[in-house]
Design an enzyme around this catalytic site. Sequence first.
Site, PDB file in Angstrom:
ATOM      1  N   ASP A 195      28.824 -16.829  -6.387  1.00 44.74           N
ATOM      2  CA  ASP A 195      29.327 -17.995  -5.653  1.00 44.74           C
ATOM      3  C   ASP A 195      28.741 -19.259  -6.291  1.00 44.74           C
ATOM      4  O   ASP A 195      27.599 -19.625  -6.010  1.00 44.74           O
ATOM      5  CB  ASP A 195      28.934 -17.913  -4.166  1.00 44.74           C
ATOM      6  CG  ASP A 195      29.519 -19.060  -3.383  1.00 44.74           C
ATOM      7  OD1 ASP A 195      30.645 -18.944  -2.891  1.00 44.74           O
ATOM      8  OD2 ASP A 195      28.846 -20.122  -3.291  1.00 44.74           O
ATOM      9  N   GLU A 255      27.883 -23.080  -7.302  1.00 40.94           N
ATOM     10  CA  GLU A 255      27.839 -24.452  -6.770  1.00 40.94           C
ATOM     11  C   GLU A 255      28.052 -25.384  -7.960  1.00 40.94           C
ATOM     12  O   GLU A 255      27.663 -25.062  -9.094  1.00 40.94           O
ATOM     13  CB  GLU A 255      26.507 -24.751  -6.093  1.00 40.94           C
ATOM     14  CG  GLU A 255      26.194 -23.852  -4.899  1.00 40.94           C
ATOM     15  CD  GLU A 255      27.278 -23.813  -3.838  1.00 40.94           C
ATOM     16  OE1 GLU A 255      27.884 -24.870  -3.567  1.00 40.94           O
ATOM     17  OE2 GLU A 255      27.529 -22.722  -3.298  1.00 40.94           O
ATOM     18  N   ASP A 288      36.123 -19.585  -7.710  1.00 41.17           N
ATOM     19  CA  ASP A 288      34.906 -19.469  -8.532  1.00 41.17           C
ATOM     20  C   ASP A 288      35.221 -19.122  -9.979  1.00 41.17           C
ATOM     21  O   ASP A 288      34.648 -19.710 -10.899  1.00 41.17           O
ATOM     22  CB  ASP A 288      33.964 -18.419  -7.919  1.00 41.17           C
ATOM     23  CG  ASP A 288      33.396 -18.906  -6.611  1.00 41.17           C
ATOM     24  OD1 ASP A 288      32.303 -19.461  -6.589  1.00 41.17           O
ATOM     25  OD2 ASP A 288      34.100 -18.765  -5.577  1.00 41.17           O
ATOM     26  N   HIS A 342      26.387 -23.336   1.549  1.00 37.56           N
ATOM     27  CA  HIS A 342      26.548 -24.061   0.274  1.00 37.56           C
ATOM     28  C   HIS A 342      25.338 -23.962  -0.646  1.00 37.56           C
ATOM     29  O   HIS A 342      25.318 -24.581  -1.705  1.00 37.56           O
ATOM     30  CB  HIS A 342      26.940 -25.528   0.492  1.00 37.56           C
ATOM     31  CG  HIS A 342      28.184 -25.689   1.305  1.00 37.56           C
ATOM     32  ND1 HIS A 342      29.415 -25.238   0.866  1.00 37.56           N
ATOM     33  CD2 HIS A 342      28.389 -26.214   2.531  1.00 37.56           C
ATOM     34  CE1 HIS A 342      30.321 -25.505   1.801  1.00 37.56           C
ATOM     35  NE2 HIS A 342      29.723 -26.084   2.820  1.00 37.56           N
ATOM     36  N   ASP A 395      25.177 -18.205   0.100  1.00 35.32           N
ATOM     37  CA  ASP A 395      26.611 -17.917   0.244  1.00 35.32           C
ATOM     38  C   ASP A 395      26.906 -16.504  -0.275  1.00 35.32           C
ATOM     39  O   ASP A 395      27.580 -15.708   0.387  1.00 35.32           O
ATOM     40  CB  ASP A 395      27.465 -18.927  -0.541  1.00 35.32           C
ATOM     41  CG  ASP A 395      27.568 -20.289   0.159  1.00 35.32           C
ATOM     42  OD1 ASP A 395      27.143 -20.405   1.324  1.00 35.32           O
ATOM     43  OD2 ASP A 395      28.091 -21.238  -0.471  1.00 35.32           O
TER      44      ASP A 395
HETATM   45  P1  AMP Z   1      30.904 -23.593  -1.688  1.00 35.83           P
HETATM   46  O1  AMP Z   1      30.840 -22.290  -2.419  1.00 35.83           O
HETATM   47  O2  AMP Z   1      31.780 -23.583  -0.510  1.00 35.83           O
HETATM   48  O3  AMP Z   1      29.500 -23.980  -1.354  1.00 35.83           O
HETATM   49  O4  AMP Z   1      31.488 -24.673  -2.648  1.00 35.83           O
HETATM   50  C1  AMP Z   1      31.298 -24.690  -4.030  1.00 35.83           C
HETATM   51  C2  AMP Z   1      31.325 -26.119  -4.522  1.00 35.83           C
HETATM   52  O5  AMP Z   1      32.501 -26.795  -4.036  1.00 35.83           O
HETATM   53  C3  AMP Z   1      30.174 -26.980  -4.071  1.00 35.83           C
HETATM   54  O6  AMP Z   1      29.029 -26.827  -4.889  1.00 35.83           O
HETATM   55  C4  AMP Z   1      30.763 -28.357  -4.209  1.00 35.83           C
HETATM   56  O7  AMP Z   1      30.792 -28.765  -5.544  1.00 35.83           O
HETATM   57  C5  AMP Z   1      32.189 -28.139  -3.742  1.00 35.83           C
HETATM   58  N1  AMP Z   1      32.301 -28.373  -2.298  1.00 35.83           N
HETATM   59  C6  AMP Z   1      32.252 -27.477  -1.300  1.00 35.83           C
HETATM   60  N2  AMP Z   1      32.382 -28.043  -0.104  1.00 35.83           N
HETATM   61  C7  AMP Z   1      32.508 -29.372  -0.336  1.00 35.83           C
HETATM   62  C8  AMP Z   1      32.685 -30.532   0.481  1.00 35.83           C
HETATM   63  N3  AMP Z   1      32.743 -30.445   1.817  1.00 35.83           N
HETATM   64  N4  AMP Z   1      32.783 -31.725  -0.125  1.00 35.83           N
HETATM   65  C9  AMP Z   1      32.732 -31.849  -1.476  1.00 35.83           C
HETATM   66  N5  AMP Z   1      32.575 -30.809  -2.304  1.00 35.83           N
HETATM   67  C10 AMP Z   1      32.461 -29.583  -1.752  1.00 35.83           C
HETATM   68 MG    MG Z   2      28.771 -21.753  -2.253  1.00 35.99          MG
HETATM   69 MG    MG Z   3      31.922 -20.687  -2.733  1.00 37.52          MG
END
Ligand code: AMP
Ligand code: MG
Ligand code: MG
Length: 216
Positions: A14, A16, A120, A180, A185
Amino acid sequence: MSSSQRFRFLCVIDFEATCDDYNVNHGDQLQEIIEFPAVLLDTEVLKVVDTFQVFIKPEVEPILTDFCKNLTGITQDQIDNGINLLDAMKRFDDWLHVTHGVISTGLERNFAIATDGPWDIKNMLFNDCKRKNILDYFHDVKYYSEWVNVRRMYKSEYGRAGGITSQLQGLNMTFEGKEHCGLDDAKNIARIVIKMITDGKVFKLNDRLRGKKKEK
Ligand code: AMP
Ligand code: MG
Ligand code: MG
């Protein structure tokens, strides 16, 4: 039940990536991966074998926004000490094959990547490798071309699937750790996978880079 799984090992990743509050979630061409976490799951004994985590120094925007630091919990220090994306991918590959001996190609293949949705690999990793001119490596290792899309599987089995938190809720579980944070995650996606295997679901490759999905 678990012995009927196609893959003995599923590796949940996952990513970031760099972001700001004007970014609309995933898929932004300008995003660079900053955390590469992984959770290796043994589908036979339903246990996490090991976890992996490296931080990557972004090339375009090496200074993280406050928004990004707050969202992901990643510090500027971790990024400053980060490695480049290709080295992170090679370290991951060593961890899989040398440390854990998974088999990722051919008929005896016993491992697949698993992610929450298509982003991803299809967006983040593919686009970042393309921009950094390392798509050859991405294709060479083979295991990024088809993967287990857990969210899609969840939706086809239970009829609906939101984010990780809502998938957990549907299985009477709650998120553990920080949302996040890539490693947290991934750990929570692994908990969803374990619960689904316990419920008799069989994980197959159900998403790929190009073309239509097909189950294998
Ligand atoms: P996640 O796996 O949901 O944590 O998201 C992966 C990446 O997507 C994060 O590291 C951010 O770069 C982007 N991302 C996720 N949620 C948001 C959000 N609410 N606003 C802006 N970027 C986001
Ligand atoms: Mg994540
Ligand atoms: Mg993710």
